[in-house]
Design a protein around this motif. Structure first.
Motif, PDB file in Angstrom:
ATOM      1  N   GLY B  71      -2.804  -0.286  -2.997  1.00 11.12           N
ATOM      2  CA  GLY B  71      -3.519   0.993  -3.052  1.00 11.12           C
ATOM      3  C   GLY B  71      -2.988   2.012  -2.063  1.00 11.12           C
ATOM      4  N   VAL B  72      -2.107   1.592  -1.162  1.00  9.19           N
ATOM      5  CA  VAL B  72      -1.454   2.512  -0.220  1.00  9.19           C
ATOM      6  C   VAL B  72      -0.775   3.659  -0.974  1.00  9.19           C
ATOM      7  N   VAL B  73      -0.319   3.409  -2.211  1.00  8.74           N
ATOM      8  CA  VAL B  73       0.377   4.461  -2.971  1.00  8.74           C
ATOM      9  C   VAL B  73      -0.556   5.634  -3.293  1.00  8.74           C
ATOM     10  N   LEU B  74      -1.869   5.403  -3.268  1.00 10.19           N
ATOM     11  CA  LEU B  74      -2.821   6.481  -3.553  1.00 10.19           C
ATOM     12  C   LEU B  74      -2.958   7.447  -2.384  1.00 10.19           C
ATOM     13  N   HIS B  75      -2.539   7.011  -1.181  1.00  9.08           N
ATOM     14  CA  HIS B  75      -2.854   7.789   0.028  1.00  9.08           C
ATOM     15  C   HIS B  75      -1.629   8.175   0.831  1.00  9.08           C
ATOM     16  N   LEU B  76      -0.463   8.181   0.165  1.00 10.83           N
ATOM     17  CA  LEU B  76       0.770   8.459   0.912  1.00 10.83           C
ATOM     18  C   LEU B  76       0.721   9.843   1.558  1.00 10.83           C
TER      19      LEU B  76
END
Lengths: 239, 128
Positions: B71-76
């Motif tokens: 889910g890190v890709v949602l908050h780059l």
């Protein structure tokens, strides 16, 4: 040539199979590298797997939701695994009962330190209010932390990421800190890792020593309980 | 095997129901863990099948965090903007929490018949 390949990709991305398979492959690559590095705490299999899959999603322009549709079958097992922590706890219960006072004292100190130091430091750097609320439960196991973050006005999905980064940091650097402060007792080592680094720390503690694993699992459960009860109250007092 | 899995899932399900019914701010799986623990205390031992299923789940515990971590890709974007604040906060807070918790635990374990326990082994073993 190009069309059939694209068709295959459209098919794969619509089924949970690809996401599930990639998750297992990426984790096993991470695990193989960690074993190669003789379980050196800095080579963390979760970090490697997350980086590989995140890279793949970005490279193929695949939305996270598409990936999670498949990967949720792995994610789901977090619940049963939490329940299963009762097993090492039962095996170690004699030791736990004899340290009841120490457990309570270090739980309260650790729980407050984790939330207060994270929020305080980020506030010093003038982070946005929703970032602060997302950071506060960062030492709590992911499903619980997301609920707490929501209640404080944070972003639950950001909290999930911060929780996992915290777990990786704790698992990777925890043993070095514990050596530095010269705490050698497996009960104290495991408990400290569990309070600060929840399930990812516990996963590592279980690999190293069963006593440390049991105390870490216990710390994770108690910290989830303590933070869920205390943090929303403290938050209202401070903000 | 199937029976053991059913026991674990039942504990979780009852935990979730109790939490939903009482509105307690406690996670369902944690209540499930307490229920399973109580069951083991009553039973007085861990059935072999339950030990096998539980150990299989816990051996692969780290894998289960991968989907949420991606889910890190949602908050780059946000992580880029507030990267410094977040990095310093997570790093320092996690290390301080581990040190403080371990020291308080060691201090309060004194006089309980203590660290001469068999559980004390050289810290070096940790990094194998």
């Amino acid at each position: 040539m190009e069309a059939p390949l694209a068709d295959v990709w459209v098919y794969l991305s619509a089924s949970p199979l690809a996401a599930l398979t990639f998750t297992l492959i990426a984790y096993q690559i991470g695990l193989a590298l960690a074993r190669r590095a003789r379980l050196h705490p800095l080579v963390n299999p979760v970090l490697i797997a997350v980086a590989l899959i995140a890279g793949l999603l970005i490279a193929t322009d695949t939305p996270y939701e598409t990936y999670f549709d498949g990967a949720q079958f792995v994610h789901f097992l977090l619940g049963p695994a939490t329940v299963a922590l009762a097993i090492p706890l039962y095996r170690q219960f004699d030791k736990v009962r004899r340290s009841a006072f120490a457990i309570l004292a270090s739980l309260l100190t650790g729980s407050v330190t984790a939330a207060a130091s994270a929020v305080g430091l980020a506030a010093l750097f003038e982070a946005a209010p929703e970032t602060l609320a997302s950071l506060a439960p960062k030492s709590v196991t992911a499903p619980v932390a997301m609920g707490i973050s929501d209640a404080l006005g944070g972003l639950p999905s950001l909290t999930a990421v911060l929780v996992i980064l915290t777990g990786i940091l704790g698992a990777a650097l925890g043993p070095l800190v514990l050596d530095l402060v010269r705490v050698r007792d497996w009960r104290a080592r495991g408990f400290a890792i569990g309070v600060a680094a929840h399930g990812i720390g516990t996963a590592r503690a279980l690999q190293v020593n069963e006593t440390a694993g049991a105390f870490s699992g216990l710390a994770m459960g108690l910290n989830a309980l303590a933070t869920a009860l205390l943090l929303p109250l403290l938050w209202r007092l401070v903000f | 095997m199937l029976g053991a899995l059913t026991v674990i899932l039942s504990c979780q399900l009852i935990g979730e129901i109790l939490v939903a019914a009482s509105g307690a701010p406690v996670p369902g799986p944690v209540v499930g863990m307490v229920l399973l623990f109580a069951g083991l205390m009553v039973r007085g031992r861990i059935p072999d099948a339950l030990a096998r299923v539980g150990d299989a789940l816990l051996t692969n515990l780290a894998l289960l965090f991968v989907p949420a971590g991606v889910g890190v890709v949602l908050h780059l974007g946000l992580l880029g903007r507030e990267g410094l604040a977040i990095t310093v906060s997570l790093l320092v807070s996690t290390l301080v929490t581990i040190a403080v918790t371990a020291l308080v635990m060691r201090w309060s374990l004194r006089g309980d018949g203590g660290p001469t326990d068999v559980s004390v082994e050289p810290a070096k073993d940790e990094d194998r």
